[in-house]
Design a protein around this motif. Structure first.
Motif, PDB file in Angstrom:
ATOM      1  N   HIS A   1      45.340  36.836  43.479  1.00 44.67           N
ATOM      2  CA  HIS A   1      44.745  38.010  44.217  1.00 44.67           C
ATOM      3  C   HIS A   1      43.597  38.293  43.089  1.00 44.67           C
ATOM      4  CE1 HIS A   1      48.056  39.812  45.699  1.00 44.67           C
ATOM      5  NE2 HIS A   1      48.757  39.006  44.719  1.00 44.67           N
ATOM      6  N   GLY A   2      42.977  38.664  43.522  1.00 38.31           N
ATOM      7  CA  GLY A   2      41.390  39.361  43.138  1.00 38.31           C
ATOM      8  C   GLY A   2      40.331  38.156  42.126  1.00 38.31           C
ATOM      9  N   VAL A   3      40.354  37.259  42.856  1.00 35.12           N
ATOM     10  CA  VAL A   3      39.800  36.073  42.315  1.00 35.12           C
ATOM     11  C   VAL A   3      39.172  35.146  42.595  1.00 35.12           C
ATOM     12  CG1 VAL A   3      41.609  34.071  41.898  1.00 35.12           C
ATOM     13  CG2 VAL A   3      39.666  33.958  40.424  1.00 35.12           C
TER      14      VAL A   3
ATOM     15  N   ALA B   1      47.580  37.657  38.376  1.00 38.43           N
ATOM     16  CA  ALA B   1      47.926  39.684  38.154  1.00 38.43           C
ATOM     17  C   ALA B   1      46.850  40.244  39.207  1.00 38.43           C
ATOM     18  CB  ALA B   1      47.116  39.309  37.499  1.00 38.43           C
TER      19      ALA B   1
ATOM     20  N   LEU C   1      47.333  30.747  31.822  1.00 37.59           N
ATOM     21  CA  LEU C   1      46.207  30.845  33.232  1.00 37.59           C
ATOM     22  C   LEU C   1      47.469  31.535  34.876  1.00 37.59           C
ATOM     23  CD1 LEU C   1      44.968  27.906  32.212  1.00 37.59           C
ATOM     24  CD2 LEU C   1      43.462  29.646  32.111  1.00 37.59           C
TER      25      LEU C   1
ATOM     26  N   ASP D   1      38.326  36.817  31.580  1.00 38.60           N
ATOM     27  CA  ASP D   1      38.787  37.620  31.824  1.00 38.60           C
ATOM     28  C   ASP D   1      40.412  37.105  32.736  1.00 38.60           C
ATOM     29  OD1 ASP D   1      36.678  39.110  32.870  1.00 38.60           O
ATOM     30  OD2 ASP D   1      35.175  38.472  34.341  1.00 38.60           O
ATOM     31  N   LEU D   2      40.294  35.852  33.354  1.00 43.14           N
ATOM     32  CA  LEU D   2      41.505  35.207  33.111  1.00 43.14           C
ATOM     33  C   LEU D   2      42.216  35.353  32.536  1.00 43.14           C
ATOM     34  CD1 LEU D   2      42.873  33.999  36.200  1.00 43.14           C
ATOM     35  CD2 LEU D   2      41.629  31.348  34.972  1.00 43.14           C
ATOM     36  N   LEU D   3      42.098  34.842  31.312  1.00 42.24           N
ATOM     37  CA  LEU D   3      43.376  35.473  30.625  1.00 42.24           C
ATOM     38  C   LEU D   3      43.928  36.942  29.553  1.00 42.24           C
ATOM     39  CD1 LEU D   3      41.179  32.184  27.507  1.00 42.24           C
ATOM     40  CD2 LEU D   3      43.887  32.157  28.868  1.00 42.24           C
ATOM     41  N   VAL D   4      42.698  37.351  29.693  1.00 42.83           N
ATOM     42  CA  VAL D   4      42.978  38.701  29.570  1.00 42.83           C
ATOM     43  C   VAL D   4      43.554  39.400  30.732  1.00 42.83           C
ATOM     44  CG1 VAL D   4      41.948  41.176  29.526  1.00 42.83           C
ATOM     45  CG2 VAL D   4      40.972  39.660  28.019  1.00 42.83           C
ATOM     46  N   ARG D   5      43.575  38.753  31.906  1.00 43.29           N
ATOM     47  CA  ARG D   5      44.793  39.450  33.510  1.00 43.29           C
ATOM     48  C   ARG D   5      46.055  38.574  33.271  1.00 43.29           C
ATOM     49  NH1 ARG D   5      42.096  39.735  38.484  1.00 43.29           N
ATOM     50  NH2 ARG D   5      43.324  37.844  39.101  1.00 43.29           N
ATOM     51  N   GLY D   6      45.875  37.613  32.418  1.00 46.16           N
ATOM     52  CA  GLY D   6      46.932  37.073  31.866  1.00 46.16           C
ATOM     53  C   GLY D   6      47.985  37.889  31.208  1.00 46.16           C
ATOM     54  N   LEU D   7      47.154  38.406  30.501  1.00 45.78           N
ATOM     55  CA  LEU D   7      47.653  38.842  28.929  1.00 45.78           C
ATOM     56  C   LEU D   7      48.056  40.318  29.648  1.00 45.78           C
ATOM     57  CD1 LEU D   7      45.473  38.331  25.988  1.00 45.78           C
ATOM     58  CD2 LEU D   7      48.103  37.818  25.913  1.00 45.78           C
TER      59      LEU D   7
ATOM     60  N   ALA E   1      49.314  41.147  32.645  1.00 49.21           N
ATOM     61  CA  ALA E   1      50.245  41.017  34.150  1.00 49.21           C
ATOM     62  C   ALA E   1      51.735  41.334  33.621  1.00 49.21           C
ATOM     63  CB  ALA E   1      50.579  39.853  34.200  1.00 49.21           C
TER      64      ALA E   1
ATOM     65  N   ARG F   1      49.697  33.397  35.870  1.00 40.52           N
ATOM     66  CA  ARG F   1      49.625  34.982  35.068  1.00 40.52           C
ATOM     67  C   ARG F   1      48.277  35.177  35.413  1.00 40.52           C
ATOM     68  NH1 ARG F   1      53.771  36.916  31.337  1.00 40.52           N
ATOM     69  NH2 ARG F   1      51.640  38.348  30.720  1.00 40.52           N
ATOM     70  N   GLY F   2      47.454  35.146  35.292  1.00 35.28           N
ATOM     71  CA  GLY F   2      46.347  35.546  35.095  1.00 35.28           C
ATOM     72  C   GLY F   2      45.778  35.685  36.824  1.00 35.28           C
ATOM     73  N   LEU F   3      45.872  34.289  37.345  1.00 35.22           N
ATOM     74  CA  LEU F   3      46.072  34.001  39.361  1.00 35.22           C
ATOM     75  C   LEU F   3      47.058  34.936  39.892  1.00 35.22           C
ATOM     76  CD1 LEU F   3      45.139  30.264  38.974  1.00 35.22           C
ATOM     77  CD2 LEU F   3      43.543  31.942  38.969  1.00 35.22           C
TER      78      LEU F   3
END
Lengths: 195, 195
Positions: free
Chosen positions: A146-148, A195, A189, B187-193, B195, A191-193
């Motif tokens: 999502h959101g990427v 999210a 990574l 951004d991707l890493l923060v989203r992963g944290l 999630a 999890r980031g994708l």
């Protein structure tokens, strides 16, 4: 060379790799390779007009072996995108480790060549991030990611896993932490994708 | 050296950096540094007993400048963990870029020294990932970050942003894509944290 064998570009590149393996990155001129094949350098020049062209072709062949092996995972639309992403990254790491572990001197030699062949390496990275982009795009289409933007996300994932494919990190690949580190990076990574 | 000035370890390390700046990584022996200070090498030996000790100390000083600057961000518990994480990563990237851009030769020299000083570099990375761990732990405690062990997550974030602080990537830091790539990774890493 046995006179009955045809001198193909592929045979020249095989011989070039053998010259590189034995003599290191400074070798692999057209003349070195002709000598190894027992043919005139004119015969080699009909396939590769310059030393630069020969070195580029052999580097490209080395890099293509990795991207071809990964293409099948990227394009297998029957599998779910998250597993494909994890498998693709694991296959890339495994391929690099295998190359480095099976023949460290040849790996070091190709690392030197890759440093010279900026265009071939650029095309290789474009090919690999293109494969990753297809996986991420499938994930977005399936509603798993999502959101990427697929291309941006793929580029970020490729760069963020550089430790596990960039030859500059070869010394890290055989440490006891390497597998745990790889899993932690991929989990974060993914999890980031998602999210 | 003016006779009235006291020969401190710090003055010796300043002179060592100047010797390195002028003459490159092969220099910076105790004798080189004593000559630059106009003192006997015995005076320098009272502070640094060997060339190895001097080189380690000057490398450590160079690395500590970065970690000290970042410590303030890591420990500012009044700010929200996500902003601190983003700022900390941006400050690390900025500090590395500044060092590389302001004085490329000294940066290259210290990159060579860092390659030799495995223990000093290991301690530096432990210090930096320790700072990151405190930020991630605060985020977990605040309920902003989820499902991640702080030390594991911090290590993964540090490694995944290697492109933006590992000196092996210095050539990438001045490319037009560098800032966009950095933002996408963070951004991707923060989203992963989160999630």
């Amino acid at each position: 060379m046995a006179a009955t064998e045809t001198l193909t570009a592929e045979r020249i590149l095989e011989a070039t790799e053998e010259v590189l393996r034995r003599h290191g990155p400074a070798k692999a001129t057209v003349v070195d390779v002709a000598r190894a094949l027992g043919v005139s350098h004119g015969s080699v020049y009909r396939h590769f007009r310059t030393k630069a062209a020969l070195r580029e072709a052999v580097t490209k062949r080395w890099l293509d072996r990795t991207s071809e092996a990964l293409g099948g995972i990227a394009d297998d639309a029957s599998r779910d995108p998250e597993s494909r992403l994890r498998d693709w990254l694991a296959a890339l790491f495994a391929a690099k480790r295998r190359k480095a572990g099976d023949d460290p001197e040849l790996f070091a030699t190709y690392s030197v060549l890759a440093g010279e062949q900026v265009q071939a390496v650029g095309e290789h990275i474009t090919e690999l991030t293109g494969q990753l982009t297809r996986i991420v795009a499938d994930g977005v289409a399936a509603g798993v990611f999502h959101g990427v933007d697929p291309a941006t996300g793929a580029r970020a994932v490729f760069q963020a896993t550089g430790r596990f494919h960039d030859p500059g990190y070869v010394a890290e690949w055989s440490t006891p932490e390497a597998d745990t580190d790889f899993e932690a990076a991929v989990d974060l990574l993914v999890r980031g994708l998602r999210a």
